[in-house]
Design a protein around this motif. Structure first.
Motif, short mmCIF file in Angstrom:
data_model
loop_
_atom_site.label_atom_id
_atom_site.label_comp_id
_atom_site.label_asym_id
_atom_site.label_seq_id
_atom_site.Cartn_x
_atom_site.Cartn_y
_atom_site.Cartn_z
N LEU A 29 0.84 -1.20 0.00
CA LEU A 29 0.00 0.00 0.00
C LEU A 29 0.87 1.25 0.00
CD1 LEU A 29 -2.89 -1.00 2.47
CD2 LEU A 29 -2.99 -0.82 -0.03
N ASP A 30 1.98 1.18 0.74
CA ASP A 30 2.92 2.31 0.75
C ASP A 30 3.49 2.56 -0.64
OD1 ASP A 30 2.54 2.79 3.44
OD2 ASP A 30 4.31 1.64 4.08
N LYS A 31 3.66 1.47 -1.41
CA LYS A 31 4.20 1.58 -2.76
C LYS A 31 3.11 1.87 -3.79
CE LYS A 31 8.00 -1.65 -1.83
NZ LYS A 31 8.60 -2.97 -2.16
N ARG A 32 1.85 1.99 -3.33
CA ARG A 32 0.69 2.30 -4.18
C ARG A 32 0.49 1.24 -5.26
NH1 ARG A 32 -1.07 7.24 -2.79
NH2 ARG A 32 0.39 8.66 -1.77
N ASP A 39 -1.54 -1.63 -7.02
CA ASP A 39 -2.98 -1.87 -7.19
C ASP A 39 -3.32 -3.30 -6.74
OD1 ASP A 39 -5.62 -2.02 -7.84
OD2 ASP A 39 -5.34 -1.67 -10.00
#
Length: 321
Positions: free
Chosen positions: A255-258, A260
């Protein structure tokens, strides 16, 4: 105001002095007592004592029993009224009396002698009748009682307890008694659980085991994690062989790395070469492993095949932590 602390320190000083002088009585008689009990494969150690010596004797009997020597306590008063039938030829009597003149115990000696029962006495008076009539005498003389009136048994009961501990632990070591042996006699306690419980006893398996394949979309893997409630899922190939793990920590990182989660595959974001354990590992060892690696869950494998999983909450519920 009375100086309670000074009075208490004087008690400690007196009893420590008594214990420091106890080593002179760890002589050949002590060795003989240990060897007699150790060689007694079929009989029991029957501990006797009256008054404070009885209370200490109860504890000594319990310590002997929990460290591999079959032992129990019999009150001499009750023994004279029927409980003597609990003592059989081949048993050993450990008779405790600081004075060595306890009538309740001495009155039993003729019957014990008739039954050819070996008697080990533990007294503070080597010239007492109990000491003279016993097969082996363990001396527990103390310089003085911690009681300022020299009336209440204090230093003498402490010395008796310590001599009993020395006897039990020496025999335990000579017997090769192990931590697992100890646990077998304490199955209901926390120590027993730590020493006997295996990971296979508390692991999640079968339908409760969180499993996905590398081609599973992260979103679907999260559903598996959520449904199984372990905060992780194992990632396996078509043969149930472990290829990786996905945890709550991995989710935070992606999630920190965005990344999907609706399109990414679990095989792209999983942790490879995770810490694993085997089902036959002791639960206590599993706990140590998790603490050393700072992880909250473990995948259990048998020859590389995933067979179970558990987390720290499972260890807490089992009483291992």
């Amino acid at each position: 105001m009375f100086d309670y602390r000074s009075a208490a320190l004087e008690v400690l000083k007196t009893e420590i002095t008594a214990l420091e002088q106890l080593d002179q009585y760890l002589n050949q008689d002590f060795v003989k007592a240990c060897e007699l009990i150790l060689a007694n494969k079929d009989g029991k150690v029957v501990v006797m004592g009256i008054g404070k010596s009885g209370h200490v004797g109860n504890k000594i009997a319990a310590t002997l029993a929990s460290t591999g020597s079959s032992a129990f306590f019999v009150h001499p008063g009750e023994a004279a009224h029927g409980d003597l039938g609990m003592i059989k030829p081949g048993d050993i009597v450990l008779a405790i009396s600081n004075s060595g003149e306890s009538d309740e115990i001495l009155s039993l000696f003729p019957v014990l002698k008739r039954l050819n029962i070996k008697i080990i006495s533990m007294t503070g008076k080597p010239q007492s009748n109990m000491a003279k009539l016993s097969d082996i005498h363990l001396q527990i003389t103390v310089p003085k009682e911690a009681c300022p009136l020299e009336l209440a048994p204090t230093s003498s009961t402490t010395a008796t307890l310590v001599m009993g501990d020395a006897l039990a632990v020496s025999i335990m070591q000579a017997r090769g008694f192990t931590a697992e042996d100890f646990a077998l006699s304490h199955p209901g306690g926390a120590l027993g659980r730590k020493l006997l419980l295996k990971l296979s006893d508390i692991m999640h398996s079968g339908a409760d085991l969180p499993l996905v394949t590398p081609n599973t979309v992260v979103r679907d893997a999260l559903l598996e994690v959520s449904q199984k409630g372990l905060g992780m899922t194992a990632v396996v190939d078509d043969h149930q062989q472990l290829v990786g793990i996905f945890t709550d920590g991995d989710l935070r990182r992606i999630l920190d790395k965005r990344i999907d989660i609706h399109s990414a595959l679990i095989g792209e974001v999983m942790t490879v070469n995770p810490t694993i354990a085997t089902p036959n590992m002791l639960a206590a060892q599993g706990l140590n492993l998790m603490q050393d690696k700072s992880i909250n869950g473990l995948i259990l494998c048998d020859n590389g095949k995933v067979v179970g999983a558990l987390n720290m909450h499972d260890l807490l519920k089992a009483g291992v932590v």
